[in-house]
Design an enzyme around this catalytic site. Structure first.
Site, PDB file in Angstrom:
ATOM      1  N   GLU A  44      -3.455  32.123  31.617  1.00  0.00           N
ATOM      2  CA  GLU A  44      -3.983  30.776  31.821  1.00  0.00           C
ATOM      3  C   GLU A  44      -5.515  30.765  31.782  1.00  0.00           C
ATOM      4  OE1 GLU A  44      -3.468  27.186  35.133  1.00  0.00           O
ATOM      5  OE2 GLU A  44      -3.237  29.275  35.742  1.00  0.00           O
ATOM      6  N   LYS A 117      -0.285  20.461  31.877  1.00  0.00           N
ATOM      7  CA  LYS A 117       0.323  20.991  33.095  1.00  0.00           C
ATOM      8  C   LYS A 117       0.803  19.860  34.002  1.00  0.00           C
ATOM      9  CE  LYS A 117      -0.902  24.381  36.716  1.00  0.00           C
ATOM     10  NZ  LYS A 117      -1.980  25.324  37.099  1.00  0.00           N
ATOM     11  N   CYS A 154       1.413  28.082  34.951  1.00  0.00           N
ATOM     12  CA  CYS A 154       1.174  28.568  36.305  1.00  0.00           C
ATOM     13  C   CYS A 154       2.025  27.849  37.349  1.00  0.00           C
ATOM     14  CB  CYS A 154      -0.315  28.510  36.626  1.00  0.00           C
ATOM     15  SG  CYS A 154      -0.792  29.587  38.009  1.00  0.00           S
TER      16      CYS A 154
END
Length: 289
Positions: A44, A117, A154
Site C-alpha cells: 500500500e 478504499k 489494507c
C-alpha cells in the site's frame, strides 16, 4: 487446457524519495517475473513513507489524478514490456477529493480503472480519515489477462463482507496491499499473526487464494517512529500459507490451478448453501426483528 495463475507479493521498505521507491518497486517486479509471476502486488502507498501516522497538510501535494500518478504512468510500460498485471496502490486526487486508491494495470499496459478504499481507519498511527474520503467505487473485480482479480486495500482486509462481495463478483484470487505495523498506543501489541489469520479465514470460507503484501522497516515521521512488520504471504484455497516472509525484503511467487480450485469451491458448497434472504441485518447495520 488447464487454467493456472502465478501470483506474487512484494515486501520491502520505502524512503522519502518517490522516484527511488518506484525504481525499487520496478526492480522487484522484474525479480518476481524472473520467478514466473504474472500478477504482482506491491504494498500500500509504496511511493513514499506511510504518512498517515500524523496529520500534516503538506502531504496533500503528493496526491495525483489516478491516470496521471507517476507510479501508474511509469508502471504501465513495465507491465506491457513484461506482460504482467500490476495492482498499483496510490494517493489519488479527484478535484477537491482525496482517496486511498488502487489502479489495476493489465498485461498490455492498459489501466483498467480505479478502486477506492472502502473502509478508512482512524486511530493512533493510522489517521487516514484526515486524508481520505471513504471510497465511492464499490468493490471491484478486474478481468486481467491471467484471471479475475479482486483487490481490497489494507483495512478492507479485516472485513469478511468485502471478501465475499468480491467472490460473488467472480474473483479467482483476492489481493490486499497493506501498510501495517506497530501500534503507537500499545508498544506491546503485535498484530502480525491476527493480520494473517483474518485473511487466511477469507481464503478458507471462500475457497480462494489470498495474497497479502506489507511493507517493512522503521519510518521516522514522528519522534518515536513506526515499524512495519512485513509478514507478507500467499495463502491457498484452504487458507494454508504456501509462501511467506518474516521481516526481510523479498518477493513471493506461487502458481495455482484455477480449474481445480473452481471444482473444490463447488464441492464445498459455500455458495450453493448461502441464504441471502437471512442476511438483512448485514446491510441494515443492526439486528432485524
Amino acid at each position: 487446457m488447464t487454467r493456472t495463475i502465478s501470483v506474487a507479493a512484494i515486501q520491502t521498505s520505502y524512503g522519502s524519495d518517490m522516484q527511488a521507491n518506484i525504481d525499487k518497486t520496478i526492480a522487484l517486479i522484474r525479480e518476481a517475473v524472473s520467478q514466473g509471476a504474472q500478477v504482482i502486488l506491491p504494498s500500500e502507498l509504496f511511493q513514499g513513507p506511510y504518512f498517515c501516522v500524523t496529520q500534516e497538510e503538506h502531504w496533500f501535494t503528493s496526491a495525483y489524478p489516478w491516470r496521471k500518478h507517476p507510479a501508474v504512468v511509469q508502471l504501465q510500460p513495465v507491465a506491457r514490456e513484461l506482460g504482467v498485471a500490476i495492482p498499483v496502490s496510490i494517493f489519488e486526487r479527484e478535484g477537491p477529493h482525496y482517496f486511498n486508491s488502487m489502479v489495476m494495470i493489465d498485461a498490455d499496459g492498459e489501466a483498467l480503472g480505479v478502486y477506492r478504499k472502502s473502509h478508512i481507519p482512524d486511530g493512533p498511527g493510522y489517521q487516514e480519515k484526515y486524508y481520505f474520503r471513504p471510497g465511492d467505487t464499490g468493490f471491484k473485480v478486474w478481468s486481467t489477462r491471467f484471471g479475475r482479480i479482486g483487490v481490497g486495500i489494507c483495512w478492507d482486509q479485516w472485513y469478511p463482507e468485502a471478501a465475499r462481495a468480491m467472490m460473488l463478483m467472480g474473483a479467482d484470487v483476492l489481493m490486499y496491499p497493506t501498510a501495517i505495523g506497530s501500534e503507537p498506543h500499545d508498544e506491546t501489541l503485535d498484530t502480525a499473526e491476527p493480520w494473517r489469520r483474518a485473511m487466511q479465514g477469507h481464503a478458507v470460507s471462500n475457497a480462494v487464494p489470498v495474497v497479502g503484501a506489507n511493507r517493512i522497516g522503521h519510518e521516522t515521521l514522528t519522534p518515536e517512529g513506526q515499524t512495519f512488520y512485513g509478514h507478507s504471504f500467499i495463502a491457498d484455497h484452504r487458507g494454508d500459507l504456501v509462501e511467506a516472509l518474516d521481516r526481510e525484503e523479498g518477493v513471493l511467487v506461487h502458481t495455482f490451478d484455477l480449474d481445480f480450485i473452481d471444482r473444490y469451491r463447488a464441492a464445498w458448497g459455500f455458495f450453493r448453501d448461502r441464504r441471502p434472504e437471512l442476511y438483512g441485518s448485514l446491510a441494515a447495520g443492526r439486528p432485524t426483528d
